[in-house]
Design a protein around this motif. Structure first.
Motif, PDB file in Angstrom:
ATOM      1  N   THR A  18       0.844  -1.190   0.000  1.00  0.00           N
ATOM      2  CA  THR A  18       0.000   0.000   0.000  1.00  0.00           C
ATOM      3  C   THR A  18       0.881   1.242   0.000  1.00  0.00           C
ATOM      4  N   GLU A  64      -5.814  -1.351  -7.655  1.00  0.00           N
ATOM      5  CA  GLU A  64      -6.697  -0.746  -6.663  1.00  0.00           C
ATOM      6  C   GLU A  64      -6.007  -0.561  -5.312  1.00  0.00           C
ATOM      7  N   THR A  67      -2.662   2.178  -4.772  1.00  0.00           N
ATOM      8  CA  THR A  67      -2.896   3.619  -4.707  1.00  0.00           C
ATOM      9  C   THR A  67      -3.634   4.037  -3.436  1.00  0.00           C
ATOM     10  N   GLU A  68      -3.873   3.098  -2.526  1.00  0.00           N
ATOM     11  CA  GLU A  68      -4.669   3.387  -1.326  1.00  0.00           C
ATOM     12  C   GLU A  68      -3.830   3.175  -0.062  1.00  0.00           C
ATOM     13  N   ASP A  69      -4.252   3.827   1.021  1.00  0.00           N
ATOM     14  CA  ASP A  69      -3.706   3.491   2.325  1.00  0.00           C
ATOM     15  C   ASP A  69      -4.636   2.462   2.968  1.00  0.00           C
ATOM     16  N   SER A  72      -8.458   3.558   3.761  1.00  0.00           N
ATOM     17  CA  SER A  72      -9.332   3.700   2.584  1.00  0.00           C
ATOM     18  C   SER A  72      -9.518   2.359   1.878  1.00  0.00           C
ATOM     19  N   LEU A  73      -8.556   1.452   2.029  1.00  0.00           N
ATOM     20  CA  LEU A  73      -8.709   0.119   1.451  1.00  0.00           C
ATOM     21  C   LEU A  73      -9.848  -0.639   2.132  1.00  0.00           C
ATOM     22  N   LYS A  76     -13.029   0.593   0.856  1.00  0.00           N
ATOM     23  CA  LYS A  76     -13.269   0.138  -0.513  1.00  0.00           C
ATOM     24  C   LYS A  76     -13.711  -1.327  -0.545  1.00  0.00           C
TER      25      LYS A  76
END
Length: 117
Positions: A18, A64, A67-69, A72-73, A76
């Motif tokens: 991540t 996917e 690009t996230e921490d 936020s994962l 999602k």
């Protein structure tokens, strides 16, 4: 139960870092789907189609997550938006349904350095 007779189960797993440098492994499950007006009783996919679907699943999951921490994962993963994206992208190879991220493990967390604070 999700597992059905006369359908192919396709599993894919991928290890991704991540933005916070956490190493995460994701496992995704999907099943083949019978097409509308299909006469054939089975919905088996060929091994080359399975390989292509696995590759596309891994690419989408990597794209996917990278690009996230971590926070936020998790947001999602709740509405299963990654599974819907995989289902849309892989329909051209073979129709899928019940695409879910089954398991997410944190393999390695970055070392916390107090001296930087």
């Amino acid at each position: 139960s999700l597992v059905r007779k006369r359908h192919t189960l396709i599993e894919a797993n991928v290890d991704v870092k991540t933005t916070e440098r956490d190493l995460i492994t994701e496992i995704c499950d999907s099943f083949t789907k019978r097409v509308r007006k299909q006469v054939k009783k089975t919905a088996y996919s060929q091994s080359s189609q399975i390989r292509a679907i696995r590759k596309k699943m891994g690419d989408i999951m990597t794209q996917e997550v990278a690009t996230e921490d971590l926070k936020s994962l998790v947001n999602k993963l709740n509405p299963d938006s990654i599974g819907k994206d995989i289902e849309k992208e892989c329909t051209e190879i073979y129709p899928l349904h019940e695409v879910h991220i089954r398991k997410v493990n944190v393999l390695k967390k970055p070392k916390f350095n107090e001296s930087k604070l």
